[in-house]
Design a protein around this motif. Structure first.
Motif, PDB file in Angstrom:
ATOM      1  N   LEU A  32      39.861  38.808  40.075  1.00  0.00           N
ATOM      2  CA  LEU A  32      40.141  37.500  39.495  1.00  0.00           C
ATOM      3  C   LEU A  32      39.093  37.186  38.439  1.00  0.00           C
ATOM      4  CD1 LEU A  32      41.874  34.813  39.769  1.00  0.00           C
ATOM      5  CD2 LEU A  32      39.987  33.994  41.202  1.00  0.00           C
ATOM      6  N   THR A  34      37.930  34.109  36.223  1.00  0.00           N
ATOM      7  CA  THR A  34      38.136  32.678  36.189  1.00  0.00           C
ATOM      8  C   THR A  34      37.117  32.003  35.279  1.00  0.00           C
ATOM      9  OG1 THR A  34      38.290  30.681  37.584  1.00  0.00           O
ATOM     10  CG2 THR A  34      36.689  32.346  38.247  1.00  0.00           C
ATOM     11  N   SER A 188      38.564  27.904  40.943  1.00  0.00           N
ATOM     12  CA  SER A 188      39.958  28.261  40.716  1.00  0.00           C
ATOM     13  C   SER A 188      40.824  27.016  40.819  1.00  0.00           C
ATOM     14  CB  SER A 188      40.430  29.322  41.721  1.00  0.00           C
ATOM     15  OG  SER A 188      40.465  28.803  43.032  1.00  0.00           O
ATOM     16  N   GLU A 193      43.098  31.576  44.978  1.00  0.00           N
ATOM     17  CA  GLU A 193      43.030  32.787  44.167  1.00  0.00           C
ATOM     18  C   GLU A 193      41.846  33.686  44.538  1.00  0.00           C
ATOM     19  OE1 GLU A 193      44.028  29.603  40.973  1.00  0.00           O
ATOM     20  OE2 GLU A 193      43.382  29.639  43.068  1.00  0.00           O
ATOM     21  N   ALA A 197      41.868  37.931  45.971  1.00  0.00           N
ATOM     22  CA  ALA A 197      41.303  38.958  45.091  1.00  0.00           C
ATOM     23  C   ALA A 197      40.140  39.669  45.782  1.00  0.00           C
ATOM     24  CB  ALA A 197      40.830  38.323  43.785  1.00  0.00           C
TER      25      ALA A 197
END
Length: 249
Positions: A32, A34, A188, A193, A197
């Motif tokens: 992820l 971000t 997030s 999320e 991940a």
């Protein structure tokens, strides 16, 4: 005698970054990326796929859910990245997930229809990955999946399905999402999320001497030893460049 397990690594294609993660992402992992708007998430993801094709001969898929494929190609030319070249060679595929949603015609080879449910959405991505034997995938972005499917209240289920199918495909994947307030711990949009991940990378800004500076923080990376420090990076004419030996914020 127990044989030491060796993690297969996938080079990121981002100068300086692999020094922070023992040489590359663990193969087949889901990462992820971000950060707030303008932090470089899309560039980071596209660079990962493009450099995979250019430097390592690894085909990749870009799922663009925030801008049309033709706009993405034009923007990436600023870094000297000719996405279309590798599309023609069958080493790269761009899935246009925007045109149908906004009611515009598309001449792209791969186009997501505007009324797909979560299952069909995931199945389509799976088909394209298999079509070009992709080793890398980027989906930009998770909030746009929720918007597209009109299923924001079911985003947890969709993300769990997505993670399962990515692991089944065996591709090394980058998912991008918005971090509304990273300084306050919210990294997030939906709060789920980062849990699905296997790796989490935060891109953000810090004010230093009346100027905003970019930094990168690896919050999580399974099967990998990594620092929890904030490392400076910049986006220049060649894309994202990380400075592992630079000043740590």
């Amino acid at each position: 005698m127990i044989t030491k397990y060796t993690v297969k690594r996938v080079k990121s294609g981002i100068p300086g970054f692999d020094d922070l993660i023992e040489g590359g992402f663990p193969s087949g992992t889901t990462v992820l990326v971000t950060g707030p708007t303008g932090s470089g998430k899309t560039t980071f993801g596209v660079q990962f796929v493009y450099k995979g094709a250019e430097l390592y001969g690894e085909p990749g898929v870009i799922v663009t859910l925030e801008e049309r494929a033709q706009d993405l190609r034009r923007e990436m030319l600023a870094f000297g990245w000719d996405l279309e070249k590798y599309e023609k060679e069958g080493k790269l595929a761009i899935i246009d997930g925007v045109s149908a949603v906004v009611g515009l015609p598309s001449e792209e080879q791969y186009v997501l229809e505007g009324n797909l449910n979560a299952e069909d959405f995931l199945r389509y991505i799976y088909r394209v990955v298999k079509a070009i034997d992709a080793k890398r995938l980027v989906i930009d972005s998770i909030p746009s999946i929720a918007f597209r499917l009109r299923k924001e209240n079911e985003i947890r289920e969709v993300l769990l399905q997505l993670n399962t199918i990515l692991l089944e495909m065996g591709v090394t994947s980058i998912l991008t999402t918005e971090a509304p307030e990273p300084g306050r711990g919210r990294i997030s949009r939906y709060g789920i999320e980062e849990y699905i991940a296997r790796g989490v990378i935060l891109l953000d800004f810090i004010e230093k001497e009346v100027e905003l500076k970019r930094y990168l923080l690896i919050r999580k990376m399974r099967e990998t030893k990594h620092s929890m420090k904030k490392y400076p990076f910049e986006i220049n004419e060649e894309g994202v460049v990380v400075y592992p030996s630079g000043e740590v914020y």
